[in-house]
Write a protein that holds these residues in place. Structure first.
Motif, PDB file in Angstrom:
ATOM      1  N   LYS A   1       0.844  -1.181   0.000  1.00 34.32           N
ATOM      2  CA  LYS A   1       0.000   0.000   0.000  1.00 34.32           C
ATOM      3  C   LYS A   1       0.884   1.238   0.000  1.00 34.32           C
ATOM      4  CE  LYS A   1      -3.577   2.454   2.588  1.00 34.32           C
ATOM      5  NZ  LYS A   1      -4.417   2.469   3.806  1.00 34.32           N
ATOM      6  N   TYR A   2       0.638   2.120  -1.003  1.00 32.70           N
ATOM      7  CA  TYR A   2       1.438   3.328  -1.138  1.00 32.70           C
ATOM      8  C   TYR A   2       0.664   4.513  -0.561  1.00 32.70           C
ATOM      9  CZ  TYR A   2       4.099   0.516  -4.476  1.00 32.70           C
ATOM     10  OH  TYR A   2       4.866  -0.466  -5.084  1.00 32.70           O
ATOM     11  N   SER A   3       1.381   5.460  -0.043  1.00 31.42           N
ATOM     12  CA  SER A   3       0.773   6.681   0.485  1.00 31.42           C
ATOM     13  C   SER A   3       1.778   7.819   0.406  1.00 31.42           C
ATOM     14  CB  SER A   3       0.303   6.484   1.933  1.00 31.42           C
ATOM     15  OG  SER A   3       1.391   6.110   2.763  1.00 31.42           O
ATOM     16  N   ILE A   4       1.236   9.043   0.298  1.00 24.45           N
ATOM     17  CA  ILE A   4       2.059  10.257   0.291  1.00 24.45           C
ATOM     18  C   ILE A   4       2.004  10.819   1.709  1.00 24.45           C
ATOM     19  CG2 ILE A   4       2.381  12.529  -0.720  1.00 24.45           C
ATOM     20  CD1 ILE A   4       0.919  11.504  -3.210  1.00 24.45           C
TER      21      ILE A   4
ATOM     22  N   ALA B   1       0.516  15.623  -0.741  1.00 24.37           N
ATOM     23  CA  ALA B   1      -0.819  15.055  -0.596  1.00 24.37           C
ATOM     24  C   ALA B   1      -1.911  16.027  -1.009  1.00 24.37           C
ATOM     25  CB  ALA B   1      -1.036  14.607   0.846  1.00 24.37           C
ATOM     26  N   ASN B   2      -1.660  17.339  -0.939  1.00 29.34           N
ATOM     27  CA  ASN B   2      -2.664  18.318  -1.331  1.00 29.34           C
ATOM     28  C   ASN B   2      -2.862  18.371  -2.840  1.00 29.34           C
ATOM     29  OD1 ASN B   2      -3.160  19.049   1.321  1.00 29.34           O
ATOM     30  ND2 ASN B   2      -1.592  20.659   1.302  1.00 29.34           N
ATOM     31  N   MET B   3      -1.798  18.102  -3.585  1.00 31.02           N
ATOM     32  CA  MET B   3      -1.869  18.230  -5.041  1.00 31.02           C
ATOM     33  C   MET B   3      -1.955  16.892  -5.762  1.00 31.02           C
ATOM     34  SD  MET B   3      -1.935  21.439  -5.766  1.00 31.02           S
ATOM     35  CE  MET B   3      -1.595  21.346  -7.516  1.00 31.02           C
TER      36      MET B   3
ATOM     37  N   LYS C   1      -5.418  18.434  -8.174  1.00 36.85           N
ATOM     38  CA  LYS C   1      -5.782  19.796  -8.529  1.00 36.85           C
ATOM     39  C   LYS C   1      -4.989  20.210  -9.763  1.00 36.85           C
ATOM     40  CE  LYS C   1      -6.661  21.126  -3.707  1.00 36.85           C
ATOM     41  NZ  LYS C   1      -6.296  22.071  -2.617  1.00 36.85           N
ATOM     42  N   ALA C   2      -5.528  21.187 -10.466  1.00 33.83           N
ATOM     43  CA  ALA C   2      -4.872  21.661 -11.678  1.00 33.83           C
ATOM     44  C   ALA C   2      -3.546  22.346 -11.339  1.00 33.83           C
ATOM     45  CB  ALA C   2      -5.784  22.623 -12.422  1.00 33.83           C
ATOM     46  N   LEU C   3      -2.553  22.095 -12.166  1.00 28.43           N
ATOM     47  CA  LEU C   3      -1.234  22.696 -11.984  1.00 28.43           C
ATOM     48  C   LEU C   3      -1.189  24.054 -12.666  1.00 28.43           C
ATOM     49  CD1 LEU C   3       0.990  19.560 -12.670  1.00 28.43           C
ATOM     50  CD2 LEU C   3       0.372  20.520 -10.457  1.00 28.43           C
ATOM     51  N   ASN C   4      -0.353  24.927 -12.126  1.00 28.88           N
ATOM     52  CA  ASN C   4      -0.156  26.252 -12.711  1.00 28.88           C
ATOM     53  C   ASN C   4       1.324  26.570 -12.639  1.00 28.88           C
ATOM     54  OD1 ASN C   4      -0.106  28.992 -13.422  1.00 28.88           O
ATOM     55  ND2 ASN C   4      -2.126  29.350 -12.505  1.00 28.88           N
TER      56      ASN C   4
END
Length: 783
Positions: A292-295, A301-303, A321-324
């Motif tokens: 099991k993988y996790s950040i 983890a937010n992005m 979320k969209a990258l900028n």
């Protein structure tokens, strides 16, 4: 030679132990056995044994039969019978020696049952009774042990302790287990040391080496030998193979091949889509290798999110979320991989997990313009002139260059006919006056693109609402036909009417009604405004007659409550008809009949067509009967009574030559025309009570029609001029005058009753006509 000596030694030992004298026995007829005691006579013989697998050139000596009556002079003859006698076993008739002529196999047959007899050679008399004895086949070690179920397959968990049972094998030996060591088996291991061992007595295979690692070696081949004669020299042996596999246990933690990874992700990547993969290796198998993988850091983890692919056991990294690129160019992710199934026996090895660092670089991409809102809602009044501004949209280039933006309308939609947009400012304007009643909402799509790169387009929906203006006059709602009953009274409400307005609720919620002021006062109907957006049509006079006038037109003016207020004139058509009450609903009688019968126009046409066809068939039948010529004179042989039919219908009332029908219409006037004497029917004065509205004229005599017809019947029977068979005579006299007189008020003198007969309207359709007549008479008298 050694084997033969051994067999001879065994035979001599057995012969010295089994010298058993027997009793003389005689079998009787009833099956019983009689014992003869001959103390000086009897069998002297041995229980015989013969070795199996005898390979010598001479017949194998088995034993000797001897009777104590044998003096050795050859006067006794020995006879042998039973299993194998004469074929396998032969006997010397003089000496009684028995020999085996064939090699025997104990595993095939363990013993033979034979019978012996001693006869006097001269007299053939039995010197001894027939006796039974057994020859046993003596076992030798001629069968090697065998494993009937081999080869074998077995498993054992890796890292098992020494002595862990793997499998038990069992060998079989066909030799006699009760005699000697021929079937006594001992197990030993020929191949598979030092990893495994075998119990010499039970054949149980066990692990012999500790910490056997599946990841180092998984498969082992073990050879087990089974040897009889208790493992001594000269014993026979057999072997089998066991394929042993070490099964996996979770004794290896996951490990990332590297501690640092890098990943390039363009800023145009879609949300929720995978952007990369990472994998930790685990040498175990099956569920022991599930990871099991996790950040574990908040920045990553937010992005981003990570999930496990069950088939490849890879960590799939997806964008949350969209990258900028203009806001943040790099992200660092700390990723942890943990085994999901732990084995507590190996907890001393440490935590079964590993971590790695992933650095994500965001790539700059030329992006399409971004609108300031996700959707726009605009409004404009209807009937506004062409070019009226509706609203404006705004978009900008999200890239650092901030290129100018160009706006256009989507040409695939209908909205392009009604609106246009300024390419540089994004202002939306009308191209023609709009009508809210035709289409209250318009949906258009505005597209924005960079001037330098027109291929990148962004879209935004725009909804335009058309605001209402009071530009439609109200109208009377004439969904149903207005019916005026002939029995209507002054002040009676004929029908309540409402109005409709195409404008919206704000401008059409209140209506006012009135009759046109420029027209003279309507003598038949008036209108009452109920002040609730409805009006009532009221009758102004009593009685209507559809025969005199069936249709009336009534113009009505209606105003709405808009600003400014608009008015419209609608003309209603009122139809007069006799009404039939159905509860509170009044219907015309014709319509009531059709509705109660449930017949449509097509059904009525079909019924009329059927009636016409039937009439045509009747006319055709009459025509055919008229054209058929029948003889008037009946054969003398036919003495039956017959009815003669004359198809003479005459020429109507104007035909004076055919039949005078005056006698049928007025029998009293036809008395003098007949040559026979007719009796005029007696008359009687009506003595019944006079009706309330009886005619003042003289009461007419009521003719007794029954007496009249009975008198005519007697005259016909007495008349000699008629044919000598039955005939049919018809009298279509219905009487004259009426004993009740006329009920018409025209002939009624005197004053009329002051009683109001309107209550007869409520008595039902049976009294409807009477109510109309009385009501009409009263109305004329009042007039």
């Amino acid at each position: 030679e050694i084997q033969q000596c051994l067999q001879l030694y065994i035979f001599l030992q057995l012969q010295s132990h089994f010298q058993l004298p027997t009793k003389n026995q005689t079998k009787l007829a009833n099956g019983e056995t009689e014992v003869h005691h001959r103390p000086k006579r009897g069998w002297i013989w041995n229980q015989f044994f013969v070795l199996e697998e005898h390979m010598g050139p001479d017949a194998q000596y088995v034993g000797k039969l001897h009777s104590n009556s044998d003096k050795g002079d050859g006067s006794v003859r020995y006879i042998l019978s039973g299993e194998g006698a004469g074929t396998i076993f032969i006997i010397d008739e003089v000496t009684g020696d028995i020999h085996a002529t064939k090699s025997l196999d104990r595993e095939r047959k363990t013993h033979y049952v034979l019978h012996a007899q001693a006869l006097d050679r001269n007299t053939e008399e039995a010197l001894e009774p027939k006796s039974e004895f057994i020859i046993k086949v003596q076992d030798i070690n001629d069968n090697a042990p065998k494993f009937p179920d081999g080869p074998f397959v077995a498993t054992v968990p890796e890292m098992s302790e020494v002595g862990t049972s793997v499998l038990q094998v069992t060998a079989t030996d066909a030799d006699d287990p009760t005699y000697g060591n021929s079937a006594r088996i001992v197990y030993s291991i020929l191949q598979g040391q030092p990893y495994f061992s075998v119990d010499p007595k039970t054949g149980i295979i066990r692990t012999a080496l500790a910490n056997m690692d599946r990841e180092a070696r998984e498969h082992y081949t073990v050879v087990i030998q089974a040897k009889d004669m208790a493992g001594q020299v000269g014993g026979l042996s057999g072997s089998t193979t066991i394929n042993i596999t070490l099964t996996d246990v979770n004794d290896n933690p996951p490990k990332f091949p590297q501690k640092n990874y890098q990943l390039y992700v363009p800023e145009s990547a879609q949300e929720g889509k995978p952007v990369g993969k990472i994998k930790a290796n685990d040498e175990d198998l099956g569920i022991n290798a599930d990871i099991k993988y996790s950040i574990i850091n908040s920045e990553g983890a937010n992005m981003f999110s990570i999930s496990t692919d069950r088939d490849t056991r890879e960590g799939i990294i997806s964008l949350k979320k969209a990258l900028n690129y203009e806001r943040k160019k790099t992200y660092t992710l700390h990723i942890e991989g943990v085994n999901t199934h732990m084995d507590p026996r190996f907890s001393y090895l440490g935590a079964f997990k590993d971590t790695a660092t992933l650095k994500i670089t965001v790539g700059d991409v030329d992006e399409a313009p971004v609108f300031s809102m996700d959707y726009y809602i605009m409004d404009v009044y209807e009937n506004a002139p062409s070019g009226t501004e509706v609203g404006a949209v705004t978009a900008r280039d999200p890239d650092s260059r901030n290129s100018p933006v160009r706006y256009i309308l989507d040409s695939k939609e209908e909205g392009e006919r009604y609106f246009r947009i300024d390419e540089s400012s994004g202002v939306v304007r009308t191209t023609q006056p709009l009508d809210r009643e035709d289409m209250p909402w318009h949906n258009i799509t505005v597209m924005a693109s960079e001037v330098d790169n027109p291929s990148l387009l962004s879209h935004v929906p725009v909804t335009v609402q058309i605001l209402d203006v009071n530009d439609n006059p109200p109208e009377i709602a004439t969904d149903e036909e207005v019916i005026v009953c002939e029995s209507s009274r002054p002040g009676q409400v004929i029908q309540t009417v409402t109005a409709v307005d195409k404008d919206d609720f704000a401008n059409g919620q209140r209506f006012s009604f009135a009759l046109p002021s420029q027209l003279p006062v309507n003598p038949n109907f008036t209108l009452k405004d109920n002040e609730d957006s409805t009006a009532s049509i009221i009758a102004r006079r009593r009685r209507f007659n559809h025969l005199t006038q069936e249709l009336y037109e009534l113009p009505i003016v209606v105003w709405d409550g808009g600003e400014p207020s608009l008015s419209g004139t609608s003309t209603l058509t009122l139809r007069v008809c006799p009404c039939q009450r159905h509860g509170r609903i009044r219907l015309c009688q014709g319509e009531a009949f059709l509705s109660s019968a449930g017949l449509s126009t097509g059904a009525l046409i079909a019924i009329l067509l059927c009636i016409v066809i039937l009439l045509a068939i009747v006319v055709l039948f009459i025509t055919l009967r008229r054209s058929k010529k029948e003889p008037l004179i009946i054969s003398e042989e036919d003495i039956r009574e017959n009815v003669v039919t004359y198809d003479d219908e005459g020429g109507g009332e104007e035909d004076t030559e055919a039949f005078d029908i005056i006698a049928l219409r007025n029998p009293a006037a036809a008395e003098e025309l007949k040559f026979r004497r007719d009796v005029r029917p007696e008359t009687r004065q009506h003595r019944g009570p006079a009706p309330s509205r009886r005619s003042p004229s003289v009461e007419l005599d009521e003719v007794d029609v029954h007496e009249f017809i009975k008198q005519r019947l007697v005259e016909a029977d007495m008349d000699t001029s008629v044919p000598p068979y039955d005939s049919l005579q018809t009298y279509a006299y219905e009487g004259q005058g009426s004993p009740t007189g006329s009920i018409s008020p025209l002939d009624s003198p005197g004053t009329q009753s002051e009683q109001d007969y309107n209550y007869l309207d409520d008595w039902g359709p049976e009294f409807q006509k009477l109510a109309e007549l009385y009501g009409a008479a009263e109305s004329e008298v009042t007039t």
